[in-house]
Design a protein around this motif. Sequence first.
Motif, PDB file in Angstrom:
ATOM      1  N   VAL A   6      59.026 -81.028  65.239  1.00 50.18           N
ATOM      2  CA  VAL A   6      57.999 -80.202  65.890  1.00 50.18           C
ATOM      3  C   VAL A   6      57.380 -81.029  67.018  1.00 50.18           C
ATOM      4  CG1 VAL A   6      55.930 -78.800  65.565  1.00 50.18           C
ATOM      5  CG2 VAL A   6      57.528 -79.136  63.651  1.00 50.18           C
ATOM      6  N   ASP A  33      62.972 -78.517  67.188  1.00 53.91           N
ATOM      7  CA  ASP A  33      63.220 -77.263  66.473  1.00 53.91           C
ATOM      8  C   ASP A  33      62.112 -76.270  66.782  1.00 53.91           C
ATOM      9  OD1 ASP A  33      65.575 -78.004  64.834  1.00 53.91           O
ATOM     10  OD2 ASP A  33      64.186 -79.550  64.123  1.00 53.91           O
ATOM     11  N   ARG A  34      60.909 -76.798  66.946  1.00 50.91           N
ATOM     12  CA  ARG A  34      59.774 -75.953  67.344  1.00 50.91           C
ATOM     13  C   ARG A  34      59.088 -76.663  68.501  1.00 50.91           C
ATOM     14  NH1 ARG A  34      55.741 -75.297  62.832  1.00 50.91           N
ATOM     15  NH2 ARG A  34      54.888 -73.821  64.337  1.00 50.91           N
ATOM     16  N   TRP A  66      57.822 -71.484  74.481  1.00 47.69           N
ATOM     17  CA  TRP A  66      57.061 -72.119  73.408  1.00 47.69           C
ATOM     18  C   TRP A  66      56.503 -71.043  72.501  1.00 47.69           C
ATOM     19  CZ3 TRP A  66      56.317 -72.228  78.619  1.00 47.69           C
ATOM     20  CH2 TRP A  66      55.315 -71.403  79.116  1.00 47.69           C
ATOM     21  N   GLU A  67      56.076 -71.485  71.326  1.00 44.85           N
ATOM     22  CA  GLU A  67      55.521 -70.540  70.359  1.00 44.85           C
ATOM     23  C   GLU A  67      54.132 -70.090  70.798  1.00 44.85           C
ATOM     24  OE1 GLU A  67      55.687 -72.034  66.331  1.00 44.85           O
ATOM     25  OE2 GLU A  67      57.752 -72.729  66.625  1.00 44.85           O
TER      26      GLU A  67
END
Length: 289
Positions: A6, A33-34, A66-67
């Motif tokens: 992350v 992964d994130r 991006w999240e």
Amino acid sequence: MSSRRVERFAPSPTGPLHLGHAFSALTAARGADRFLLRMEDIDTARSRPDWEAAIEQDLHWLDLDWERPVLRQSERLPLYRDAVARLTAAGLTYACTCTRGDIRAALSAPQEGAPVTGPDGLVYPGTCRRAGHPEEANAIRLDMAAAIAALGGDEAVRRLTFTELDEGPEGQTGCIPLDPDALRTGVGDIVLARRDIGTSYHVAVVVDDAAQAITHVTRGRDLFEATPIHRILQALLDLPTPLYRHHRLIRDADGKRLAKRDDARALSLLRAQGWTPADIRRAIGLSDS
Ligand code: GLU
Ligand code: ZN
């Protein structure tokens, strides 16, 4: 699950992104992964929503995503205040009433010797350590000597380490132990909360790296000296420690370090001059071709 990587990119929306930011963001996103975005906008006098929008636009142009939601530090001040309150309850802070002028004057007293510059500028001489007046405080400071004692003393602090996956300015790499003497004399009683913003970069960054479950921090080598501060705050606040990668600083064509205010090399300007994202990658040494 624990091996999931992350990463975050954590710009301050106080100006345009440069090639150095592009390097940080692209490197962080590459193996992640994130990938998370955090706006470090606690300095409300300098942060602006239009810089935030411009930053997101630049990142999208670089083909990054991006999240959501984007974490915005200005919305999280109570959490930072709680962290400082915990350190205060443990007896590890004091109120500092000094102005910049007071600090310079104290440091120029003959008995003080040569002033030492640490990661946050001049190392504070400790004037208010015993005589703070919280009502008039300009800042809440960490009592570094008390913090080291609370963690079990010098030997215990030397066992606190962080992992450097790239290298520090002097080639430091791998498992790096904290140095209690350097913390006391070369870092000193850092500011945890400024009166005007109620927190500081160091507190906000450790609270948020933990809250976002960041496993890898990628940032420029200019922040390497801040990492021992972050590591000791993580120990004091019981927060996990990510792995760190402090990358080389990106210089412009003349070999000059890119200053934050040097807008001449802003990504948006290069884009307007016809640069493509591939040109950017090539300029910072990240192209695969
Ligand atoms: N907000 C900081 C900056 O833009 C970066 C902080 C970090 O990556 O820890 O310089
Ligand atoms: Zn003071």
